[in-house]
Motif scaffolding. Structure first.
Motif, PDB file in Angstrom:
ATOM      1  N   LEU A 158       0.828  -1.213   0.000  1.00 59.16           N
ATOM      2  CA  LEU A 158       0.000   0.000   0.000  1.00 59.16           C
ATOM      3  C   LEU A 158       0.860   1.260   0.000  1.00 59.16           C
ATOM      4  O   LEU A 158       0.553   2.227  -0.706  1.00 59.16           O
ATOM      5  CB  LEU A 158      -0.943   0.002   1.202  1.00 59.16           C
ATOM      6  CG  LEU A 158      -2.073  -1.021   1.163  1.00 59.16           C
ATOM      7  CD1 LEU A 158      -2.815  -1.054   2.491  1.00 59.16           C
ATOM      8  CD2 LEU A 158      -3.027  -0.722   0.023  1.00 59.16           C
ATOM      9  N   THR A 159       1.908   1.240   0.771  1.00 61.55           N
ATOM     10  CA  THR A 159       2.803   2.394   0.817  1.00 61.55           C
ATOM     11  C   THR A 159       3.431   2.641  -0.544  1.00 61.55           C
ATOM     12  O   THR A 159       3.445   3.777  -1.043  1.00 61.55           O
ATOM     13  CB  THR A 159       3.906   2.172   1.876  1.00 61.55           C
ATOM     14  OG1 THR A 159       3.286   1.966   3.139  1.00 61.55           O
ATOM     15  CG2 THR A 159       4.831   3.368   1.958  1.00 61.55           C
ATOM     16  N   ALA A 160       3.937   1.587  -1.157  1.00 63.22           N
ATOM     17  CA  ALA A 160       4.570   1.730  -2.470  1.00 63.22           C
ATOM     18  C   ALA A 160       3.569   2.215  -3.511  1.00 63.22           C
ATOM     19  O   ALA A 160       3.878   3.095  -4.322  1.00 63.22           O
ATOM     20  CB  ALA A 160       5.185   0.399  -2.901  1.00 63.22           C
ATOM     21  N   SER A 161       2.354   1.678  -3.478  1.00 65.97           N
ATOM     22  CA  SER A 161       1.364   2.088  -4.480  1.00 65.97           C
ATOM     23  C   SER A 161       0.923   3.531  -4.270  1.00 65.97           C
ATOM     24  O   SER A 161       0.724   4.264  -5.239  1.00 65.97           O
ATOM     25  CB  SER A 161       0.154   1.153  -4.464  1.00 65.97           C
ATOM     26  OG  SER A 161      -0.585   1.303  -3.266  1.00 65.97           O
ATOM     27  N   HIS A 162       0.800   3.957  -3.024  1.00 64.97           N
ATOM     28  CA  HIS A 162       0.418   5.338  -2.766  1.00 64.97           C
ATOM     29  C   HIS A 162       1.523   6.308  -3.193  1.00 64.97           C
ATOM     30  O   HIS A 162       1.242   7.363  -3.771  1.00 64.97           O
ATOM     31  CB  HIS A 162       0.084   5.540  -1.280  1.00 64.97           C
ATOM     32  CG  HIS A 162      -1.294   5.101  -0.927  1.00 64.97           C
ATOM     33  ND1 HIS A 162      -1.643   3.782  -0.824  1.00 64.97           N
ATOM     34  CD2 HIS A 162      -2.410   5.818  -0.679  1.00 64.97           C
ATOM     35  CE1 HIS A 162      -2.922   3.697  -0.508  1.00 64.97           C
ATOM     36  NE2 HIS A 162      -3.411   4.915  -0.417  1.00 64.97           N
ATOM     37  N   ILE A 163       2.747   5.957  -2.915  1.00 67.14           N
ATOM     38  CA  ILE A 163       3.856   6.820  -3.325  1.00 67.14           C
ATOM     39  C   ILE A 163       3.923   6.895  -4.845  1.00 67.14           C
ATOM     40  O   ILE A 163       4.113   7.973  -5.420  1.00 67.14           O
ATOM     41  CB  ILE A 163       5.186   6.344  -2.703  1.00 67.14           C
ATOM     42  CG1 ILE A 163       5.149   6.603  -1.196  1.00 67.14           C
ATOM     43  CG2 ILE A 163       6.370   7.056  -3.337  1.00 67.14           C
ATOM     44  CD1 ILE A 163       6.319   6.038  -0.437  1.00 67.14           C
ATOM     45  N   ALA A 164       3.717   5.765  -5.521  1.00 69.79           N
ATOM     46  CA  ALA A 164       3.713   5.766  -6.989  1.00 69.79           C
ATOM     47  C   ALA A 164       2.579   6.634  -7.521  1.00 69.79           C
ATOM     48  O   ALA A 164       2.759   7.398  -8.478  1.00 69.79           O
ATOM     49  CB  ALA A 164       3.581   4.338  -7.516  1.00 69.79           C
ATOM     50  N   MET A 165       1.415   6.538  -6.898  1.00 67.71           N
ATOM     51  CA  MET A 165       0.278   7.350  -7.308  1.00 67.71           C
ATOM     52  C   MET A 165       0.570   8.832  -7.121  1.00 67.71           C
ATOM     53  O   MET A 165       0.291   9.659  -7.994  1.00 67.71           O
ATOM     54  CB  MET A 165      -0.965   6.948  -6.503  1.00 67.71           C
ATOM     55  CG  MET A 165      -2.247   7.688  -6.874  1.00 67.71           C
ATOM     56  SD  MET A 165      -2.620   9.171  -5.892  1.00 67.71           S
ATOM     57  CE  MET A 165      -2.405   8.664  -4.228  1.00 67.71           C
ATOM     58  N   LEU A 166       1.166   9.182  -6.006  1.00 62.27           N
ATOM     59  CA  LEU A 166       1.499  10.584  -5.753  1.00 62.27           C
ATOM     60  C   LEU A 166       2.530  11.099  -6.749  1.00 62.27           C
ATOM     61  O   LEU A 166       2.440  12.248  -7.216  1.00 62.27           O
ATOM     62  CB  LEU A 166       2.009  10.751  -4.315  1.00 62.27           C
ATOM     63  CG  LEU A 166       0.974  10.497  -3.229  1.00 62.27           C
ATOM     64  CD1 LEU A 166       1.632  10.530  -1.861  1.00 62.27           C
ATOM     65  CD2 LEU A 166      -0.155  11.496  -3.306  1.00 62.27           C
ATOM     66  N   ARG A 167       3.500  10.282  -7.073  1.00 59.61           N
ATOM     67  CA  ARG A 167       4.496  10.693  -8.064  1.00 59.61           C
ATOM     68  C   ARG A 167       3.849  10.899  -9.435  1.00 59.61           C
ATOM     69  O   ARG A 167       4.191  11.814 -10.163  1.00 59.61           O
ATOM     70  CB  ARG A 167       5.608   9.657  -8.162  1.00 59.61           C
ATOM     71  CG  ARG A 167       6.535   9.701  -6.977  1.00 59.61           C
ATOM     72  CD  ARG A 167       7.665   8.729  -7.169  1.00 59.61           C
ATOM     73  NE  ARG A 167       8.583   8.830  -6.044  1.00 59.61           N
ATOM     74  CZ  ARG A 167       9.445   7.900  -5.721  1.00 59.61           C
ATOM     75  NH1 ARG A 167       9.531   6.802  -6.428  1.00 59.61           N
ATOM     76  NH2 ARG A 167      10.247   8.055  -4.688  1.00 59.61           N
ATOM     77  N   THR A 168       2.899  10.029  -9.764  1.00 64.78           N
ATOM     78  CA  THR A 168       2.201  10.159 -11.046  1.00 64.78           C
ATOM     79  C   THR A 168       1.386  11.447 -11.080  1.00 64.78           C
ATOM     80  O   THR A 168       1.419  12.182 -12.071  1.00 64.78           O
ATOM     81  CB  THR A 168       1.277   8.940 -11.282  1.00 64.78           C
ATOM     82  OG1 THR A 168       2.069   7.758 -11.227  1.00 64.78           O
ATOM     83  CG2 THR A 168       0.564   9.035 -12.604  1.00 64.78           C
ATOM     84  N   VAL A 169       0.682  11.727 -10.012  1.00 65.09           N
ATOM     85  CA  VAL A 169      -0.088  12.977  -9.937  1.00 65.09           C
ATOM     86  C   VAL A 169       0.846  14.175 -10.061  1.00 65.09           C
ATOM     87  O   VAL A 169       0.563  15.130 -10.781  1.00 65.09           O
ATOM     88  CB  VAL A 169      -0.905  13.039  -8.623  1.00 65.09           C
ATOM     89  CG1 VAL A 169      -1.483  14.425  -8.398  1.00 65.09           C
ATOM     90  CG2 VAL A 169      -2.006  11.999  -8.634  1.00 65.09           C
ATOM     91  N   GLY A 170       1.969  14.115  -9.405  1.00 63.24           N
ATOM     92  CA  GLY A 170       2.947  15.200  -9.492  1.00 63.24           C
ATOM     93  C   GLY A 170       3.495  15.359 -10.890  1.00 63.24           C
ATOM     94  O   GLY A 170       3.663  16.473 -11.393  1.00 63.24           O
ATOM     95  N   ALA A 171       3.768  14.243 -11.550  1.00 62.79           N
ATOM     96  CA  ALA A 171       4.319  14.298 -12.905  1.00 62.79           C
ATOM     97  C   ALA A 171       3.311  14.866 -13.895  1.00 62.79           C
ATOM     98  O   ALA A 171       3.684  15.493 -14.885  1.00 62.79           O
ATOM     99  CB  ALA A 171       4.749  12.903 -13.350  1.00 62.79           C
ATOM    100  N   LEU A 172       2.039  14.673 -13.635  1.00 64.90           N
ATOM    101  CA  LEU A 172       0.998  15.186 -14.525  1.00 64.90           C
ATOM    102  C   LEU A 172       0.638  16.644 -14.220  1.00 64.90           C
ATOM    103  O   LEU A 172      -0.259  17.192 -14.837  1.00 64.90           O
ATOM    104  CB  LEU A 172      -0.260  14.317 -14.434  1.00 64.90           C
ATOM    105  CG  LEU A 172      -0.090  12.876 -14.922  1.00 64.90           C
ATOM    106  CD1 LEU A 172      -1.342  12.073 -14.634  1.00 64.90           C
ATOM    107  CD2 LEU A 172       0.239  12.849 -16.403  1.00 64.90           C
ATOM    108  N   GLY A 173       1.328  17.245 -13.291  1.00 63.32           N
ATOM    109  CA  GLY A 173       1.096  18.655 -12.984  1.00 63.32           C
ATOM    110  C   GLY A 173       0.035  18.874 -11.929  1.00 63.32           C
ATOM    111  O   GLY A 173      -0.327  20.010 -11.640  1.00 63.32           O
ATOM    112  N   GLY A 174      -0.459  17.834 -11.326  1.00 60.22           N
ATOM    113  CA  GLY A 174      -1.521  17.975 -10.339  1.00 60.22           C
ATOM    114  C   GLY A 174      -1.038  18.053  -8.913  1.00 60.22           C
ATOM    115  O   GLY A 174      -1.827  18.091  -7.984  1.00 60.22           O
ATOM    116  N   PHE A 175       0.262  18.078  -8.725  1.00 62.68           N
ATOM    117  CA  PHE A 175       0.801  18.087  -7.370  1.00 62.68           C
ATOM    118  C   PHE A 175       0.382  19.338  -6.607  1.00 62.68           C
ATOM    119  O   PHE A 175       0.107  19.275  -5.415  1.00 62.68           O
ATOM    120  CB  PHE A 175       2.327  17.967  -7.387  1.00 62.68           C
ATOM    121  CG  PHE A 175       2.910  17.851  -6.011  1.00 62.68           C
ATOM    122  CD1 PHE A 175       2.852  16.656  -5.330  1.00 62.68           C
ATOM    123  CD2 PHE A 175       3.493  18.938  -5.385  1.00 62.68           C
ATOM    124  CE1 PHE A 175       3.365  16.531  -4.056  1.00 62.68           C
ATOM    125  CE2 PHE A 175       4.005  18.834  -4.118  1.00 62.68           C
ATOM    126  CZ  PHE A 175       3.944  17.621  -3.448  1.00 62.68           C
TER     127      PHE A 175
END
Length: 147
Positions: free
Chosen positions: A103-120
C-alpha cells in the motif's frame, strides 16, 4: 567539587537498559526498581517527576502487563497449541507487513504520477492541513520503501 557531565539522553538510555533487563527477567517494573539498578538515578522521584522518564516507565509497565497476559493464556494451552497459535500470529503479522509495504509503495507511486501530470499543486493544496502525513510519506520515500 565533582561535577558529572552527562549528555541529555544518556540517563534515559541507561534507564532503557535497566527497563529492558527488568522486562527480560520478568521482575516487577516500578520506579523504585529502576532507581535501585540505575547507575545515576537514586530516587524513584527522579523518574516519576520527569515526564520523559515517567512515560518510558509507563510504556514498559504496559509491555510487561501484556507479556504476562499472554503468558497466562499460553499456560492454559498445550505446547503444540501454543506453537500453532504463535505460528498463525507470526504469519498474520508477516501478511500485514507485506500489505503495508504494498500500500505504501502504491500510494507513493500514485502521488508521483499525480505530481508528474502537474496535479501536485492541487494535491498539496488539498492536503495542506495534513503536513504530518506528507512528512511521513517523504520519510518513507527516503527509507527506500517507494517503488
Amino acid at each position: 567539587m565533582n561535577i558529572k557531565t552527562e549528555t541529555p539522553g544518556q540517563t534515559e538510555q541507561e534507564m532503557l537498559g535497566v527497563l529492558e533487563r527488568l522486562l527480560a527477567e520478568d521482575a516487577e517494573i516500578t520506579a523504585r526498581a529502576v532507581a535501585r539498578l540505575h547507575p545515576t538515578l537514586k530516587a524513584a522521584s527522579s523518574i516519576t517527576r520527569n515526564t520523559v522518564r515517567s512515560a518510558l516507565l509507563s510504556q514498559f509497565q504496559a509491555r510487561q502487563a501484556e507479556f504476562r497476559r499472554w503468558r497466562s493464556r499460553t499456560a492454559k494451552l498445550s505446547a503444540s497449541d501454543s506453537a500453532a497459535t504463535l505460528a498463525a500470529l507470526e504469519q498474520q503479522v508477516s501478511n500485514h507487513e507485506a500489505t503495508i509495504q504494498l500500500l505504501t509503495a502504491s500510494h507513493i507511486a500514485m502521488l508521483r504520477t499525480v505530481g508528474a501530470l502537474g496535479g501536485f499543486a492541487k494535491w498539496a493544496q488539498f492536503y495542506e492541513s495534513y503536513a504530518a502525513v506528507r512528512t511521513k510519506l517523504e520519510a518513507l520515500d527516503k527509507t527506500g520503501m517507494s517503488p
